[in-house]
Design a protein around this motif. Structure first.
Motif, PDB file in Angstrom:
ATOM      1  N   ARG A   8      39.354  39.113  42.878  1.00 32.06           N
ATOM      2  CA  ARG A   8      39.493  39.409  41.449  1.00 32.06           C
ATOM      3  C   ARG A   8      38.562  38.540  40.607  1.00 32.06           C
ATOM      4  NH1 ARG A   8      43.701  42.706  40.237  1.00 32.06           N
ATOM      5  NH2 ARG A   8      45.166  43.110  41.910  1.00 32.06           N
ATOM      6  N   LYS A   9      38.427  37.272  40.975  1.00 30.76           N
ATOM      7  CA  LYS A   9      37.538  36.383  40.227  1.00 30.76           C
ATOM      8  C   LYS A   9      36.079  36.773  40.429  1.00 30.76           C
ATOM      9  CE  LYS A   9      40.652  32.449  39.926  1.00 30.76           C
ATOM     10  NZ  LYS A   9      40.952  31.078  40.329  1.00 30.76           N
ATOM     11  N   ILE A  10      35.715  37.171  41.642  1.00 31.67           N
ATOM     12  CA  ILE A  10      34.355  37.647  41.901  1.00 31.67           C
ATOM     13  C   ILE A  10      34.076  38.883  41.051  1.00 31.67           C
ATOM     14  CG2 ILE A  10      32.847  38.750  43.616  1.00 31.67           C
ATOM     15  CD1 ILE A  10      34.095  36.826  45.704  1.00 31.67           C
ATOM     16  N   GLU A  12      35.520  39.764  38.290  1.00 28.72           N
ATOM     17  CA  GLU A  12      35.467  39.360  36.881  1.00 28.72           C
ATOM     18  C   GLU A  12      34.096  38.775  36.538  1.00 28.72           C
ATOM     19  OE1 GLU A  12      37.528  35.942  34.130  1.00 28.72           O
ATOM     20  OE2 GLU A  12      38.816  36.984  35.575  1.00 28.72           O
ATOM     21  N   LEU A  13      33.581  37.911  37.398  1.00 26.52           N
ATOM     22  CA  LEU A  13      32.269  37.314  37.154  1.00 26.52           C
ATOM     23  C   LEU A  13      31.160  38.360  37.196  1.00 26.52           C
ATOM     24  CD1 LEU A  13      32.719  34.041  39.236  1.00 26.52           C
ATOM     25  CD2 LEU A  13      32.515  34.211  36.731  1.00 26.52           C
ATOM     26  N   LEU A  14      31.246  39.303  38.121  1.00 29.72           N
ATOM     27  CA  LEU A  14      30.234  40.355  38.204  1.00 29.72           C
ATOM     28  C   LEU A  14      30.334  41.322  37.025  1.00 29.72           C
ATOM     29  CD1 LEU A  14      30.206  41.120  42.032  1.00 29.72           C
ATOM     30  CD2 LEU A  14      28.388  40.045  40.672  1.00 29.72           C
ATOM     31  N   THR A  15      31.528  41.503  36.489  1.00 28.28           N
ATOM     32  CA  THR A  15      31.693  42.361  35.320  1.00 28.28           C
ATOM     33  C   THR A  15      31.013  41.743  34.105  1.00 28.28           C
ATOM     34  OG1 THR A  15      33.782  43.227  36.170  1.00 28.28           O
ATOM     35  CG2 THR A  15      33.384  43.495  33.826  1.00 28.28           C
ATOM     36  N   VAL A  16      31.098  40.434  33.986  1.00 28.68           N
ATOM     37  CA  VAL A  16      30.440  39.743  32.880  1.00 28.68           C
ATOM     38  C   VAL A  16      28.923  39.774  33.066  1.00 28.68           C
ATOM     39  CG1 VAL A  16      30.125  37.491  31.769  1.00 28.68           C
ATOM     40  CG2 VAL A  16      32.418  38.280  32.389  1.00 28.68           C
ATOM     41  N   ASN A  17      28.463  39.537  34.292  1.00 33.08           N
ATOM     42  CA  ASN A  17      27.035  39.525  34.573  1.00 33.08           C
ATOM     43  C   ASN A  17      26.807  40.018  35.997  1.00 33.08           C
ATOM     44  OD1 ASN A  17      24.327  39.106  34.946  1.00 33.08           O
ATOM     45  ND2 ASN A  17      24.376  36.901  34.588  1.00 33.08           N
ATOM     46  N   GLY A  18      26.451  41.282  36.120  1.00 32.26           N
ATOM     47  CA  GLY A  18      26.226  41.887  37.428  1.00 32.26           C
ATOM     48  C   GLY A  18      25.039  41.307  38.177  1.00 32.26           C
ATOM     49  N   ARG A  19      24.227  40.505  37.503  1.00 34.33           N
ATOM     50  CA  ARG A  19      23.067  39.882  38.139  1.00 34.33           C
ATOM     51  C   ARG A  19      23.355  38.459  38.593  1.00 34.33           C
ATOM     52  NH1 ARG A  19      17.519  40.971  35.228  1.00 34.33           N
ATOM     53  NH2 ARG A  19      16.906  40.043  37.185  1.00 34.33           N
ATOM     54  N   SER A  20      24.601  38.031  38.469  1.00 34.32           N
ATOM     55  CA  SER A  20      24.950  36.684  38.933  1.00 34.32           C
ATOM     56  C   SER A  20      24.609  36.563  40.414  1.00 34.32           C
ATOM     57  CB  SER A  20      26.446  36.418  38.757  1.00 34.32           C
ATOM     58  OG  SER A  20      26.800  36.392  37.405  1.00 34.32           O
ATOM     59  N   SER A  21      24.014  35.450  40.773  1.00 30.80           N
ATOM     60  CA  SER A  21      23.661  35.244  42.181  1.00 30.80           C
ATOM     61  C   SER A  21      24.906  34.842  42.964  1.00 30.80           C
ATOM     62  CB  SER A  21      22.589  34.161  42.305  1.00 30.80           C
ATOM     63  OG  SER A  21      23.141  32.891  42.015  1.00 30.80           O
ATOM     64  N   VAL A  23      25.023  32.402  44.879  1.00 32.25           N
ATOM     65  CA  VAL A  23      25.087  30.938  44.764  1.00 32.25           C
ATOM     66  C   VAL A  23      25.863  30.555  43.505  1.00 32.25           C
ATOM     67  CG1 VAL A  23      23.717  28.847  44.395  1.00 32.25           C
ATOM     68  CG2 VAL A  23      22.981  30.530  46.093  1.00 32.25           C
ATOM     69  N   ASP A  24      25.525  31.192  42.368  1.00 30.34           N
ATOM     70  CA  ASP A  24      26.207  30.870  41.109  1.00 30.34           C
ATOM     71  C   ASP A  24      27.691  31.214  41.167  1.00 30.34           C
ATOM     72  OD1 ASP A  24      23.851  29.918  40.027  1.00 30.34           O
ATOM     73  OD2 ASP A  24      23.387  31.782  38.967  1.00 30.34           O
ATOM     74  N   ILE A  25      28.005  32.354  41.757  1.00 23.99           N
ATOM     75  CA  ILE A  25      29.416  32.739  41.898  1.00 23.99           C
ATOM     76  C   ILE A  25      30.127  31.753  42.810  1.00 23.99           C
ATOM     77  CG2 ILE A  25      30.992  34.510  42.798  1.00 23.99           C
ATOM     78  CD1 ILE A  25      28.869  36.599  41.912  1.00 23.99           C
ATOM     79  N   GLY A  26      29.460  31.371  43.900  1.00 21.13           N
ATOM     80  CA  GLY A  26      30.040  30.410  44.831  1.00 21.13           C
ATOM     81  C   GLY A  26      30.332  29.069  44.175  1.00 21.13           C
ATOM     82  N   LYS A  27      29.407  28.601  43.339  1.00 25.06           N
ATOM     83  CA  LYS A  27      29.633  27.334  42.630  1.00 25.06           C
ATOM     84  C   LYS A  27      30.854  27.439  41.716  1.00 25.06           C
ATOM     85  CE  LYS A  27      24.860  25.709  42.568  1.00 25.06           C
ATOM     86  NZ  LYS A  27      23.667  25.510  41.719  1.00 25.06           N
ATOM     87  N   VAL A  40      31.554  40.414  48.544  1.00 22.93           N
ATOM     88  CA  VAL A  40      30.944  41.479  47.741  1.00 22.93           C
ATOM     89  C   VAL A  40      30.623  42.680  48.633  1.00 22.93           C
ATOM     90  CG1 VAL A  40      28.915  42.114  46.357  1.00 22.93           C
ATOM     91  CG2 VAL A  40      30.082  39.933  45.939  1.00 22.93           C
ATOM     92  N   HIS A  41      30.129  42.411  49.817  1.00 24.98           N
ATOM     93  CA  HIS A  41      29.850  43.493  50.773  1.00 24.98           C
ATOM     94  C   HIS A  41      31.136  44.263  51.109  1.00 24.98           C
ATOM     95  CE1 HIS A  41      27.997  45.676  54.056  1.00 24.98           C
ATOM     96  NE2 HIS A  41      29.002  45.283  54.835  1.00 24.98           N
ATOM     97  N   GLN A  42      32.217  43.548  51.379  1.00 20.56           N
ATOM     98  CA  GLN A  42      33.500  44.195  51.689  1.00 20.56           C
ATOM     99  C   GLN A  42      34.011  45.003  50.500  1.00 20.56           C
ATOM    100  OE1 GLN A  42      36.039  40.979  52.941  1.00 20.56           O
ATOM    101  NE2 GLN A  42      35.121  40.852  54.982  1.00 20.56           N
ATOM    102  N   LEU A  43      33.879  44.463  49.289  1.00 14.90           N
ATOM    103  CA  LEU A  43      34.314  45.179  48.087  1.00 14.90           C
ATOM    104  C   LEU A  43      33.490  46.448  47.875  1.00 14.90           C
ATOM    105  CD1 LEU A  43      34.786  42.078  45.780  1.00 14.90           C
ATOM    106  CD2 LEU A  43      36.614  43.637  46.519  1.00 14.90           C
TER     107      LEU A  43
END
Length: 149
Positions: A8-10, A12-21, A23-27, A40-43
């Motif tokens: 869900r958090k992944i 949410e972050l991709l919804t805000v910015n689909g270009r998030s790397s 690495v940035d999501i992991g941090k 992301v692959h599984q989703l």
């Protein structure tokens, strides 16, 4: 697929910015790049993420008139009318709604002359339409693509 809090958090972050790397999501989530990529692959494989895309500001590319239409159709013509409208490049979205064979659609055009041309030459030209109601957007207060969790 059962979504956990990290999924869900992944999303949410991709919804805000689909270009998030990854690495940035992991941090942000205290995960490795590889773990984020796998999730992301599984989703995506599960169909939770349908696609990655860009949202274009229609006014910035000349589509200054936004209209919403309720289109009633004869039941036997609904699918054909819906397909013709869905194939029209001016139609941004088209949905079947509850009610008497009603379609709801959003149209984006350059100006009011183009809107008039769309209504008279493309919409009214379709067989099976029984009623059309239109609304022109004056101001947008909120617009969101996709689902927010």
């Amino acid at each position: 697929m059962k979504l956990d809090e990290i999924d869900r958090k992944i999303l949410e972050l991709l919804t805000v910015n689909g270009r998030s790397s990854y690495v940035d999501i992991g941090k942000e989530l205290n995960l490795s790049r590889v773990a984020v990529r796998e999730r992301v692959h599984q989703l995506t494989e599960a169909g939770v993420i349908e696609k990655f895309t860009v949202v274009i500001n229609s006014e910035k590319v000349g589509k200054k008139v936004s209209g919403f239409f309720e289109v009633d159709c004869e039941p036997s013509s609904l699918v054909e009318v819906a397909q013709a409208l869905a194939d029209n490049p001016s139609v941004a979205s088209c949905y079947q709604m509850t009610g008497p064979s009603t379609l709801h659609m959003h149209v984006l055009v350059d100006d009011f002359m183009d809107l008039e041309k769309f209504i008279n030459e493309e919409l009214y030209a379709l067989e099976g339409i029984t009623r059309v109601e239109s609304h022109i957007l004056l101001r947008r207060f909120k617009s969101r693509n996709g689902l927010k969790l």
